[in-house]
Design an enzyme around this catalytic site. Structure first.
Site, short mmCIF file in Angstrom:
data_model
loop_
_atom_site.label_atom_id
_atom_site.label_comp_id
_atom_site.label_asym_id
_atom_site.label_seq_id
_atom_site.Cartn_x
_atom_site.Cartn_y
_atom_site.Cartn_z
N LYS A 122 0.85 -1.19 0.00
CA LYS A 122 0.00 0.00 0.00
C LYS A 122 0.89 1.24 0.00
O LYS A 122 1.91 1.29 0.70
CB LYS A 122 -0.90 -0.04 1.23
CG LYS A 122 -1.92 1.09 1.34
CD LYS A 122 -2.77 0.85 2.58
CE LYS A 122 -3.82 1.93 2.80
NZ LYS A 122 -4.63 1.67 4.01
N SER A 203 -9.36 1.74 3.26
CA SER A 203 -8.47 2.47 2.38
C SER A 203 -7.49 1.60 1.60
O SER A 203 -6.88 2.07 0.64
CB SER A 203 -7.68 3.50 3.22
OG SER A 203 -6.83 2.86 4.16
N SER A 227 -9.93 -0.82 7.18
CA SER A 227 -9.23 -0.60 5.91
C SER A 227 -8.52 -1.82 5.36
O SER A 227 -8.04 -1.79 4.24
CB SER A 227 -8.23 0.55 6.05
OG SER A 227 -8.91 1.77 6.17
#
Length: 511
Positions: A122, A203, A227
């Site tokens: 990420k 996210s 997330s």
């Protein structure tokens, strides 16, 4: 509606961390079939870590060949074709790293089960290489951190190939009250690979999509509240949010010192367990990690037991059901599966006062300001050094302000420091409610091994005007307490997957 990159298959077996789950292999849609046929020469769709290691051992695969296959797939499915927008940047050194790791194998040296495994990170996880770490924000689009994060360093030591960086909800979805998951100013909108106009959730949206669409073998996400598990739910994969402190957060762009944690996202529980063991350890740069001493495992695969559900008592949190009738139907089938495998399901209510959510939010506001200001100071050659300067920067940028406000950034800036009485009270209240009077109390009173709940509902349509449409979620219990939570595929509602979460006390990942 565009056709999906992944299509639904038969109901997946419901499992816990100790049961090795493999997802069904989807068929490519007509839209992407020709591209898939062209690039999938190594037949790596749905491949597991064990499959890759066996292939390396027998000479069926080379690490460089596997990496090239994934790079081709990213190019054809993510950048062209369906344009999933799951990957912000690929590692220009990936093939060189793979070649060196191939040489190590040829010389009889393996660093362990992650040797030669391509992993995407990420893009809020620092890497000190030729890639940037942006959090999806224009202000950091040229930022190269001064050193690797703990996560990146541990993966390199384990022999993994960091393939690239994944898109995310900008600032890990802590920017505006109304926003759409999976959008960032740098990466654009990430799409759900099952149905392209549906939201991947965030996210860690890019990480979830990349695993689901077979753009990598594994991905790393981060979670403050939902997330990791929500993108796992929406994209039909396995995602583990560990106990806060089990994996160091050093080098990760922060939201909440109390709740943030990185975690592995994969297609099977076994793959997630393998990755988890490589990331644990105490780190002087993260004061949460010393608490993990005595609770760290380097090999979580020893806890993978196909009969592990026999005799287990699992509490079904009824507060989290009833938000979608079709989710309840799939959940009831999952409960039947659990019972057939020997588990006893006990219905319970989680005694959580709604004020706890506001306490958690207040803590995030204070800790985001403090953490982001500290992170900015660690960087060189970036145009801002404080949250206040970031807010002013965004006001002048047409892309940043095109769709959404920055209301959360502004609320965070209005807060004081971490010595504030409001902050200290909110922190104490939320931890007591979710730990001592929450998960710990429920497990003890009902003699439970774990709690369970549907992870969420089916993916909603992407909406750049109204933002996300969350129907239900169970992530906050484990997120606010800092306890572990794993989401595994539970089944499908039409073409869209949904997941089931299991969570428990601190350091209970082996269970």
């Amino acid at each position: 509606m565009k056709k999906s990159v992944r299509t639904p298959c038969a109901l997946l077996a419901v499992c816990f961390l100790f049961f090795c789950l493999s997802s069904c292999k989807p068929k490519a849609s007509e839209e992407s079939a020709s591209a898939t046929d062209a690039i999938n020469t190594l037949n790596l769709e749905e491949v597991s870590i064990s499959d890759l290691q066996e292939g390396y051992k027998k000479g069926k695969y080379t690490i460089a060949g596997v990496v090239q296959n994934y790079l081709n797939r990213i190019n054809d499915l993510d950048k062209n074709g369906p344009q999933l927008n799951a990957v912000i940047e690929v590692n220009p050194d990936a093939l060189q790293i793979a070649t060196e790791l191939d040489k190590e194998l040829a010389a009889g040296k393996s660093r362990g089960p992650l040797h030669g495994i391509p992993i995407l990170l990420k893009d809020n996880i620092d890497t000190h290489d030729k890639m940037h770490t942006t959090a999806g924000a224009i202000v950091l689009k040229n930022s190269i951190p001064m050193q690797d994060s703990w996560v990146a360093r541990k993966l390199r030591e384990a022999g993994a190939v960091i393939l690239g960086k994944t898109n995310l909800s900008e600032w890990a979805h802590f920017r505006a009250n109304i926003a759409t998951s999976g959008w960032s100013a740098v990466g654009g909108q990430t799409k759900n690979p099952y149905v392209l106009d549906r939201n991947p959730c965030g996210s860690s949206s890019g990480s979830g999509v990349a695993v689901s669409a077979n753009l990598c073998a594994l991905a790393i996400g981060t979670e403050t509240d939902g997330s990791i598990v929500c993108p796992s739910n929406n994209n039909g994969i396995v995602g583990l949010k560990p106990t806060v402190g089990l994996i160091s957060r050093a080098g990760i762009i922060p939201i909440s010192f109390t709740q943030d944690t990185p975690g592995p996202m994969g297609r099977t529980v076994k793959d997630v367990a393998i990755c988890l063991g490589a990331l644990t350890g105490t780190d002087t740069a993260d004061s949460k990690t010393p608490a993990s001493e005595g609770n760290i495992q380097k090999d979580y695969t020893v806890y993978l037991k196909t009969d592990g559900l026999k005799g287990k008592r699992i509490g079904l949190v009824k507060n989290t059901t009833g938000f979608h009738p079709k989710v309840d139907v799939v959940l009831n089938k999952a409960i039947d599966d659990l019972k057939k495998q020997g588990a006893e399901i006990i219905e319970i209510q989680f005694p959580l006062d709604p004020s706890v959510y506001n306490s958690s939010f207040q803590v995030m506001l204070y800790e985001f300001k403090d953490g982001l200001n500290t992170y900015f100071k660690s960087l060189e050659h970036v145009p801002v050094k404080t949250l206040k300067e970031l807010i002013e920067f965004n006001k002048k940028d047409s892309i940043e302000m095109k769709y959404f406000s920055q209301s959360l950034l502004e609320q965070a800036e209005s807060k004081g420091d971490l010595q504030s009485a409001e902050y200290k009270k909110a922190l104490a209240d939320m931890l007591k409610a979710t730990r001592e009077n929450g998960i710990d109390k429920l497990l003890k009173e009902h003699k439970l091994d774990a709690l369970m709940a549907p992870t969420g509902g089916p993916a909603w349509k992407i909406d750049m005007i109204n933002g996300d449409l969350f129907l239900g979620s169970s992530s906050s219990y484990a997120a606010i307490s800092g306890y572990p939570d794993i989401s595994v595929p539970m089944g499908f509602i039409d073409e869209l997957p949904v997941g089931i979460s299991f969570f428990g006390k601190a350091w209970s990942e082996p269970t």
